[in-house]
Design a protein around this motif. Structure first.
Motif, PDB file in Angstrom:
ATOM      1  N   VAL A  19       0.946  -1.254  -0.054  1.00  0.00           N
ATOM      2  CA  VAL A  19      -0.184  -0.011  -0.061  1.00  0.00           C
ATOM      3  C   VAL A  19       0.994   1.397  -0.141  1.00  0.00           C
ATOM      4  N   PHE A  20       0.462   2.192  -0.760  1.00  0.00           N
ATOM      5  CA  PHE A  20       1.175   3.692  -0.815  1.00  0.00           C
ATOM      6  C   PHE A  20       1.184   3.910   0.684  1.00  0.00           C
ATOM      7  N   PRO A  21       2.547   4.372   1.264  1.00  0.00           N
ATOM      8  CA  PRO A  21       2.684   4.683   2.556  1.00  0.00           C
ATOM      9  C   PRO A  21       1.767   5.598   3.252  1.00  0.00           C
ATOM     10  N   LEU A  22       1.331   6.601   2.588  1.00  0.00           N
ATOM     11  CA  LEU A  22       0.259   7.536   3.188  1.00  0.00           C
ATOM     12  C   LEU A  22      -1.015   6.840   3.468  1.00  0.00           C
ATOM     13  N   LEU A  23      -1.530   6.172   2.452  1.00  0.00           N
ATOM     14  CA  LEU A  23      -2.604   5.470   2.821  1.00  0.00           C
ATOM     15  C   LEU A  23      -2.639   4.402   3.707  1.00  0.00           C
ATOM     16  N   PHE A  24      -1.396   3.755   3.980  1.00  0.00           N
ATOM     17  CA  PHE A  24      -1.390   2.796   5.008  1.00  0.00           C
ATOM     18  C   PHE A  24      -1.417   3.318   6.359  1.00  0.00           C
ATOM     19  N   ASP A  25      -1.041   4.725   6.413  1.00  0.00           N
ATOM     20  CA  ASP A  25      -1.045   5.336   7.850  1.00  0.00           C
ATOM     21  C   ASP A  25      -2.711   6.017   7.811  1.00  0.00           C
ATOM     22  N   LEU A  26      -3.171   6.256   6.894  1.00  0.00           N
ATOM     23  CA  LEU A  26      -4.660   6.930   6.894  1.00  0.00           C
ATOM     24  C   LEU A  26      -5.762   5.740   7.361  1.00  0.00           C
ATOM     25  N   TYR A  27      -5.306   4.519   6.295  1.00  0.00           N
ATOM     26  CA  TYR A  27      -6.495   3.570   6.393  1.00  0.00           C
ATOM     27  C   TYR A  27      -6.125   2.358   7.545  1.00  0.00           C
ATOM     28  N   PHE A  28      -4.831   1.875   7.630  1.00  0.00           N
ATOM     29  CA  PHE A  28      -4.648   0.800   8.639  1.00  0.00           C
ATOM     30  C   PHE A  28      -4.141   1.448   9.929  1.00  0.00           C
ATOM     31  N   LEU A  29      -3.497   2.494  10.179  1.00  0.00           N
ATOM     32  CA  LEU A  29      -2.979   2.987  11.457  1.00  0.00           C
ATOM     33  C   LEU A  29      -3.974   4.085  12.027  1.00  0.00           C
ATOM     34  N   ASN A  30      -4.948   4.554  10.918  1.00  0.00           N
ATOM     35  CA  ASN A  30      -5.873   5.473  11.297  1.00  0.00           C
ATOM     36  C   ASN A  30      -5.237   6.624  12.085  1.00  0.00           C
ATOM     37  N   SER A  31      -4.110   7.293  11.418  1.00  0.00           N
ATOM     38  CA  SER A  31      -3.289   8.228  11.936  1.00  0.00           C
ATOM     39  C   SER A  31      -4.198   9.777  12.232  1.00  0.00           C
ATOM     40  N   GLU A  32      -4.242   9.935  13.368  1.00  0.00           N
ATOM     41  CA  GLU A  32      -5.001  11.230  13.517  1.00  0.00           C
ATOM     42  C   GLU A  32      -4.453  12.619  13.170  1.00  0.00           C
ATOM     43  N   ILE A  33      -3.054  12.591  13.168  1.00  0.00           N
ATOM     44  CA  ILE A  33      -2.171  13.719  12.753  1.00  0.00           C
ATOM     45  C   ILE A  33      -2.558  13.795  11.350  1.00  0.00           C
ATOM     46  N   LEU A  34      -2.444  12.816  10.312  1.00  0.00           N
ATOM     47  CA  LEU A  34      -2.740  12.750   8.949  1.00  0.00           C
ATOM     48  C   LEU A  34      -4.322  12.994   8.542  1.00  0.00           C
ATOM     49  N   ALA A  35      -5.030  12.489   9.332  1.00  0.00           N
ATOM     50  CA  ALA A  35      -6.439  12.593   9.366  1.00  0.00           C
ATOM     51  C   ALA A  35      -7.058  13.990   9.144  1.00  0.00           C
ATOM     52  N   ASP A  36      -6.170  15.001   9.952  1.00  0.00           N
ATOM     53  CA  ASP A  36      -6.692  16.176   9.997  1.00  0.00           C
ATOM     54  C   ASP A  36      -6.132  17.139   8.626  1.00  0.00           C
ATOM     55  N   HIS A  37      -5.441  16.329   7.824  1.00  0.00           N
ATOM     56  CA  HIS A  37      -4.881  17.043   6.598  1.00  0.00           C
ATOM     57  C   HIS A  37      -5.154  16.297   5.294  1.00  0.00           C
ATOM     58  N   TYR A  38      -5.855  15.060   5.535  1.00  0.00           N
ATOM     59  CA  TYR A  38      -5.988  14.232   4.140  1.00  0.00           C
ATOM     60  C   TYR A  38      -7.447  13.520   4.610  1.00  0.00           C
ATOM     61  N   LEU A  39      -7.930  13.479   3.524  1.00  0.00           N
ATOM     62  CA  LEU A  39      -9.445  12.877   3.519  1.00  0.00           C
ATOM     63  C   LEU A  39      -9.555  11.960   2.397  1.00  0.00           C
ATOM     64  N   LEU A  40      -9.872  10.778   2.683  1.00  0.00           N
ATOM     65  CA  LEU A  40     -10.244   9.849   1.477  1.00  0.00           C
ATOM     66  C   LEU A  40     -11.693  10.011   1.170  1.00  0.00           C
ATOM     67  N   VAL A  41     -12.161  10.208   0.063  1.00  0.00           N
ATOM     68  CA  VAL A  41     -13.320  10.630  -0.512  1.00  0.00           C
ATOM     69  C   VAL A  41     -13.905   9.489  -1.542  1.00  0.00           C
ATOM     70  N   ASP A  42     -15.079   9.493  -1.632  1.00  0.00           N
ATOM     71  CA  ASP A  42     -15.729   8.488  -2.635  1.00  0.00           C
ATOM     72  C   ASP A  42     -16.169   9.055  -3.826  1.00  0.00           C
ATOM     73  N   ASP A  43     -16.315  10.241  -4.063  1.00  0.00           N
ATOM     74  CA  ASP A  43     -16.583  10.938  -5.317  1.00  0.00           C
ATOM     75  C   ASP A  43     -15.343  11.778  -5.733  1.00  0.00           C
ATOM     76  N   VAL A  44     -14.823  11.108  -6.966  1.00  0.00           N
ATOM     77  CA  VAL A  44     -13.754  11.663  -7.520  1.00  0.00           C
ATOM     78  C   VAL A  44     -13.833  13.313  -7.844  1.00  0.00           C
ATOM     79  N   LEU A  45     -15.103  13.650  -8.183  1.00  0.00           N
ATOM     80  CA  LEU A  45     -15.117  15.096  -8.357  1.00  0.00           C
ATOM     81  C   LEU A  45     -14.804  15.949  -7.099  1.00  0.00           C
TER      82      LEU A  45
END
Length: 346
Positions: A19-45
């Motif tokens: 997995v892309f390292p950023l996604l690993f921290d966001l998705y698998f580790l639930n990084s609170e620090i990164l969650a304040d700066h990145y958001l995974l969205v379901d709508d590409v628009l």
């Protein structure tokens, strides 16, 4: 906040290692620090970027999934973030994309290539229980090294065979990687270390191994070997760092994490966040083509520092690792770079 769109079907245990390292921290580790700066969205628009979920070389095998994301990128004019893993990495030619990789060659990289640090655990938590402190300057530079460095005909043949295996796998599509010319890293390393050992103006504390990690066979041996590695680094102000199979040095980042000064042999390397970090302030970069000897290049750096500035560099290097080179902190810097880029184009 940067919004990211990806194919979440690949964010599973099956692909966890790729997995892309950023996604690993966001998705698998639930990084609170990164969650304040990145958001995974379901709508590409609603996204700022499309991000390939796993290592590009692995994702190429899923042609329909890759084609779908590329099509979305083209239709909606969304840049693609691509992660290429491993010692070699793989150069892509996808338009409107940014590549994140460990190594490769600076002279061949575009401005859309970001070098990833080698993400390591904090050595002070597992191996150096005494806590961070600096080393005094002293009259002569004290240089440490523990690792694989061996020469001789047998070793040359061994490294030649390994390179031929790489070429065979690449030629038959068994691996997807950039081409690299033959570089017998352990032989080269032994050569450069031997030059430094002969100097009367340098203090060298080298432990040379004939095998990677001294051929450890179990967790106990691995822990002891790593502890010896970091203790050597901790006791010496400088550590010699040069590339391995890939054109980057993990030891370089380990040295910074300990708060010591890397001596990096420049083999056409690009370092992380070069626009943000003045690397000449943090390490000695040896230029082999220079008319100035390695010994003198090191002495020039060492003698230009006062006692106070010498210790300040060590503190700054430890801080640099904590604020820029840890995985979560690195991607915070990437966030800021792209936010600034986004604002400048608004």
């Amino acid at each position: 906040m940067l919004n990211l769109f990806t194919d979440k079907t690949f964010l599973t245990e099956k692909y966890r290692r790729d997995v892309f390292p950023l996604l690993f921290d966001l998705y698998f580790l639930n990084s609170e620090i990164l969650a304040d700066h990145y958001l995974l969205v379901d709508d590409v628009l609603k996204s700022d970027f499309i991000i390939l979920p796993i290592d590009y070389a692995k994702f190429l095998k899923f042609k329909l999934a890759l084609k779908k994301l590329q099509k979305l990128s083209k239709i909606h004019n969304k840049p693609i973030w691509i992660y290429t893993a491993g010692d070699y990495g793989f150069t892509n030619y996808i338009r409107n994309s940014y590549t994140f990789r460990l190594g490769g060659f600076k002279s061949k990289h575009t401005q859309n290539t970001f070098i990833l640090p080698s993400f390591i655990n904090d050595p002070y938590l597992d191996y150096l229980k005494s806590g961070f402190s600096t080393v005094k300057k002293g009259n002569a530079p004290t240089i440490g090294f523990v690792g694989h460095a061996q020469d001789g005909l047998k070793k040359y043949i061994s490294e030649s065979i390994n390179h031929l295996k790489y070429k065979f796998k690449k030629a038959f599509g068994l691996i997807i990687a950039d081409f690299q010319s033959f570089y017998p890293s352990s032989i080269k390393r032994k050569k450069y270390l031997s030059v430094l050992q002969k100097s009367r103006l340098l203090k060298t504390n080298f432990i040379l191994r004939n095998n990677y990690r001294d051929g450890v066979k179990n967790d106990i041996e691995r822990h002891q070997s790593t502890k010896e590695f970091y203790n050597n680094m901790f006791k010496n102000a400088y550590t010699f760092c040069s590339r391995g199979v890939g054109n980057f040095s993990v030891r370089f980042y380990e040295t910074l994490a300990v708060g010591r000064i890397p001596i990096l042999l420049d083999t056409d390397c690009r370092l992380p966040l070069e626009g943000l970090i003045d690397w000449s302030e943090h390490c000695v970069i040896l230029v082999e083509s220079s008319n100035v000897s390695f010994e003198q290049q090191i002495l020039n750096f060492h003698n230009s520092k006062s006692e106070e500035s010498f210790e300040a560099i060590q503190k700054a290097n430890r801080m640099l690792w904590e604020t820029h080179l840890r995985r979560d902190m690195f991607f915070l810097k990437i966030h800021d770079l792209f936010i600034n880029k986004k604002m400048n184009h608004a």
